[in-house]
Design an enzyme around this catalytic site. Structure first.
Site, PDB file in Angstrom:
ATOM      1  N   GLU A  66      -9.042  31.435  -0.269  1.00 44.90           N
ATOM      2  CA  GLU A  66      -9.204  30.338  -0.728  1.00 44.90           C
ATOM      3  C   GLU A  66      -9.661  30.128  -1.793  1.00 44.90           C
ATOM      4  O   GLU A  66     -10.626  30.731  -2.088  1.00 44.90           O
ATOM      5  CB  GLU A  66      -9.781  29.533   0.461  1.00 44.90           C
ATOM      6  CG  GLU A  66     -10.533  28.081   0.187  1.00 44.90           C
ATOM      7  CD  GLU A  66      -9.735  26.986  -0.153  1.00 44.90           C
ATOM      8  OE1 GLU A  66      -8.409  26.909   0.687  1.00 44.90           O
ATOM      9  OE2 GLU A  66      -9.596  26.350  -0.926  1.00 44.90           O
TER      10      GLU A  66
ATOM     11  N   ASP B  71      -0.446  28.725   3.781  1.00 42.00           N
ATOM     12  CA  ASP B  71      -0.254  27.087   4.212  1.00 42.00           C
ATOM     13  C   ASP B  71      -0.902  26.712   2.831  1.00 42.00           C
ATOM     14  O   ASP B  71      -2.127  25.908   2.568  1.00 42.00           O
ATOM     15  CB  ASP B  71      -1.463  26.994   5.221  1.00 42.00           C
ATOM     16  CG  ASP B  71      -1.735  25.505   5.624  1.00 42.00           C
ATOM     17  OD1 ASP B  71      -0.895  24.749   5.039  1.00 42.00           O
ATOM     18  OD2 ASP B  71      -2.475  25.213   6.248  1.00 42.00           O
TER      19      ASP B  71
ATOM     20  N   CYS C  39       0.824  -1.310  -0.038  1.00 37.86           N
ATOM     21  CA  CYS C  39       0.094   0.018  -0.061  1.00 37.86           C
ATOM     22  C   CYS C  39       0.846   1.262   0.079  1.00 37.86           C
ATOM     23  O   CYS C  39       1.872   1.245   0.654  1.00 37.86           O
ATOM     24  CB  CYS C  39      -1.045  -0.029   1.223  1.00 37.86           C
ATOM     25  SG  CYS C  39      -1.450   1.616   1.750  1.00 37.86           S
TER      26      CYS C  39
ATOM     27  N   CYS D  48      -7.395  -0.452   7.952  1.00 32.73           N
ATOM     28  CA  CYS D  48      -6.283   0.424   7.727  1.00 32.73           C
ATOM     29  C   CYS D  48      -6.069   0.921   9.312  1.00 32.73           C
ATOM     30  O   CYS D  48      -6.898   1.524   9.936  1.00 32.73           O
ATOM     31  CB  CYS D  48      -6.579   1.633   7.027  1.00 32.73           C
ATOM     32  SG  CYS D  48      -5.150   2.861   7.098  1.00 32.73           S
TER      33      CYS D  48
ATOM     34  N   CYS E 248       3.418  21.395   4.167  1.00 31.63           N
ATOM     35  CA  CYS E 248       3.171  20.039   4.216  1.00 31.63           C
ATOM     36  C   CYS E 248       4.496  19.251   3.261  1.00 31.63           C
ATOM     37  O   CYS E 248       4.445  18.131   3.157  1.00 31.63           O
ATOM     38  CB  CYS E 248       2.071  19.522   3.873  1.00 31.63           C
ATOM     39  SG  CYS E 248       1.382  20.070   2.318  1.00 31.63           S
TER      40      CYS E 248
ATOM     41  N   GLN F 285      -7.864  19.525   8.298  1.00 38.04           N
ATOM     42  CA  GLN F 285      -6.573  18.729   8.649  1.00 38.04           C
ATOM     43  C   GLN F 285      -6.999  17.287   9.056  1.00 38.04           C
ATOM     44  O   GLN F 285      -7.882  17.127   9.978  1.00 38.04           O
ATOM     45  CB  GLN F 285      -5.975  19.371   9.874  1.00 38.04           C
ATOM     46  CG  GLN F 285      -5.437  20.846   9.590  1.00 38.04           C
ATOM     47  CD  GLN F 285      -4.078  20.814   8.765  1.00 38.04           C
ATOM     48  OE1 GLN F 285      -3.493  19.506   8.372  1.00 38.04           O
ATOM     49  NE2 GLN F 285      -3.697  21.962   8.386  1.00 38.04           N
TER      50      GLN F 285
HETATM   51  N1  SAH Z   1      -5.191  26.265   6.287  1.00 41.55           N
HETATM   52  C1  SAH Z   1      -6.108  25.526   6.054  1.00 41.55           C
HETATM   53  C2  SAH Z   1      -6.010  24.781   4.578  1.00 41.55           C
HETATM   54  C3  SAH Z   1      -4.717  24.325   4.187  1.00 41.55           C
HETATM   55  S1  SAH Z   1      -4.525  23.241   2.957  1.00 41.55           S
HETATM   56  C4  SAH Z   1      -5.929  24.569   7.071  1.00 41.55           C
HETATM   57  O1  SAH Z   1      -5.360  24.541   8.006  1.00 41.55           O
HETATM   58  O2  SAH Z   1      -7.079  23.739   7.314  1.00 41.55           O
HETATM   59  C5  SAH Z   1      -4.428  24.238   1.607  1.00 41.55           C
HETATM   60  C6  SAH Z   1      -5.469  24.881   1.073  1.00 41.55           C
HETATM   61  O3  SAH Z   1      -4.895  25.785  -0.248  1.00 41.55           O
HETATM   62  C7  SAH Z   1      -6.802  24.167   0.649  1.00 41.55           C
HETATM   63  O4  SAH Z   1      -8.009  24.441   1.153  1.00 41.55           O
HETATM   64  C8  SAH Z   1      -6.765  24.159  -1.097  1.00 41.55           C
HETATM   65  O5  SAH Z   1      -7.811  24.345  -1.476  1.00 41.55           O
HETATM   66  C9  SAH Z   1      -6.144  25.656  -1.177  1.00 41.55           C
HETATM   67  N2  SAH Z   1      -5.580  26.059  -2.303  1.00 41.55           N
HETATM   68  C10 SAH Z   1      -4.970  25.387  -3.299  1.00 41.55           C
HETATM   69  N3  SAH Z   1      -4.418  26.064  -4.415  1.00 41.55           N
HETATM   70  C11 SAH Z   1      -4.790  27.389  -4.157  1.00 41.55           C
HETATM   71  C12 SAH Z   1      -4.546  28.618  -4.877  1.00 41.55           C
HETATM   72  N4  SAH Z   1      -3.965  28.507  -5.868  1.00 41.55           N
HETATM   73  N5  SAH Z   1      -5.254  29.685  -4.187  1.00 41.55           N
HETATM   74  C13 SAH Z   1      -5.651  29.543  -2.926  1.00 41.55           C
HETATM   75  N6  SAH Z   1      -6.127  28.428  -2.055  1.00 41.55           N
HETATM   76  C14 SAH Z   1      -5.350  27.260  -2.946  1.00 41.55           C
END
Ligand code: SAH
Length: 450
Positions: A333, A381, A78, A159, A408, A283
């Protein structure tokens, strides 16, 4: 000579960012799946290239003291876990090193002030989300996970990263599909109905969301499906049909049809209510996410009376959980459903100083700059691919004192930090956080100051 199928006795002296043991044979690097730092093993070369080799363990001659017994029947097949055979304390240290290495080798940042990794107390069943591809196995419908780097489905009944109830629900869904002649999707022919079974649990409220990802917008015997599933599992508060007709390996389509319930679940994170819809990011490890957000709060410092910008904000979680007394919170977002959730989240937590914008972070930042918005703190993020040079340039132009970078992917984080450095930002401190025990992934939060 190193040739395919040749046998070698080697000492593993490190683990790479994919969780492979690393050794050298005749000066050439060799990667061994399942090898642990400190092992002496006999390997067979299964791939021989000019600059590297890949070996398979034939025999463990002297096991490393860092080893533990693997506890999963599909480990290595996996594509999920890479560390089920390593003691967790060691795994956490390996991950800390992956982050340090990335800063040094990719970001060219020496002596980075890297704090100890925030490791997890719980390494079993910590996930709150699973997306299981399904397949037909001799007339039986089975769910599982994709093998590493391929699209072969490895069936798996339980899992160890997922809550036990997920396994029971998946089993029931597969049984229902079998009994009601619901076909499974075949990637090669682009035919068949059911693609994925997608489950989410809001741990603090116990609410479960069940989403079927399918190629059509109606489910055979839908009412019976809802009756059977909610009858057996009263925790299921929402059942959704997500339609994905495309020949793609993107799991979710854009269309969500509510079959039962409100179409979302609500969790509690850092004392903040969070509405989660199927297309919104949340998350996957709630307990570790709280520790990550706590660190974000610390890095942001006092936000009283300040303007906080949260780029890639998902459902608004970081800003809403941390900058509670900020003068203004602006989130950006790209997923519309997540932005809608963010707005609701602001409302249900009585926050009336927020603005959530749907759009691409790079473009939205330029517009906010043109509007003369002046953030004091900027949180980013992004997904694994990180930021763009253009966005970093715009972030710099805001003149904010602090940027808190939640990442990440240590490699893109380090790459981007080098660009930030060229604008005069310095890494004050960085802390790896293990949000994904047993997998190769590691989160890192970094405080950049001007
Ligand atoms: N900070 C949040 C989400 C992080 S994940 C938390 O901790 O829950 C990253 C996020 O970026 C996702 O929700 C994804 O949809 C968004 N994302 C991806 N590409 C993007 C872009 N080009 N512009 C704005 N948001 C984006």
């Amino acid at each position: 000579m190193i040739t395919k199928n040749s046998i070698h006795t080697v000492n593993i002296n490190s683990i790479n960012s994919s969780g492979f043991g690393v050794c050298r044979i005749e000066g050439i690097v060799c990667f061994v799946q399942g090898g642990v730092t400190g092992d002496t093993i006999e390997i067979k070369i299964i791939k021989s290239k000019k600059n590297y080799n890949i070996g398979r363990i034939e025999k463990i001659i002297t096991p490393s003291p860092k080893r533990k017994e693997n506890d999963c029947p599909v480990f290595k097949k996996c594509g999920g876990c890479v560390y089920r055979h390593v003691k967790y304390e060691e795994e956490a240290l390996f991950k800390e090193n992956v982050v340090r290495d990335a800063f040094e080798r990719i970001g060219h940042i020496e002596n980075v002030n890297l704090k100890n990794i925030i490791s997890a107390e719980n390494t079993l069943r910590y996930r709150n989300k699973a997306q299981y591809p399904v397949k037909n196995e001799n007339g039986r419908i089975r769910a599982g996970f994709f093998a590493a780097r391929t699209h072969e489905i490895i069936s798996c009944d339980d899992c160890l990263l997922q809550p036990e109830i997920f396994s029971s629900i998946v089993k029931e869904v597969c049984l229902f599909a079998e009994e009601n002649n619901i076909s499974v999707y075949d990637e090669k022919t682009n035919k068949g109905f059911l693609r994925h079974i997608y489950l989410r649990i809001a741990e603090m409220t116990g609410e479960i969301m069940l989403t079927l990802v399918a190629t059509k917008n109606s489910l055979k015997n839908q009412e019976k499906f809802v009756e059977v599933l909610t009858g057996k599992f009263p925790e299921i508060k929402s059942i959704i049909l997500n339609v994905n007709r495309e020949k793609t390996n993107v799991i979710l389509g854009d269309e969500c049809i509510n079959l039962f319930g409100r179409g979302y679940i609500t969790d509690i994170l850092c004392d903040t209510k969070i509405k989660i819809s199927p297309l919104s990011f949340y998350q996957v490890n709630r307990i570790q996410a709280e520790k990550l957000y706590e660190k974000a709060r610390e890095y942001m410092g006092d936000t009283k009376g300040k303007t906080v910008m949260d780029l890639y904000c998902g459902t608004g979680t970081i800003g809403l959980c941390t900058a509670k007394d900020a003068e203004k919170l602006i989130g950006v977002e790209i997923i519309e459903q997540a932005v809608e959730d963010a707005k609701v989240n602001a409302e249900i937590n009585s926050r009336n100083n927020t603005e959530f914008i749907c759009g691409d972070a790079e473009k939205a930042a330029v517009i906010l700059k043109e509007k003369n918005v002046k953030p004091d703190v900027i949180i980013v993020d992004p997904p694994r691919k990180g930021l763009t040079p253009k966005l970093i340039e715009t972030i710099d132009s805001f003149g904010a004192e602090k940027v808190v970078y939640v990442s990440c992917d240590p490699a893109t984080l380090a790459r981007d930090c080098e660009i930030f450095a060229s604008y005069g930002f310095k890494i004050q401190e960085a802390t790896p956080v293990d949000l994904f025990p047993r997998t190769a992934h590691v989160e890192c939060i970094t405080l950049l100051v001007r």
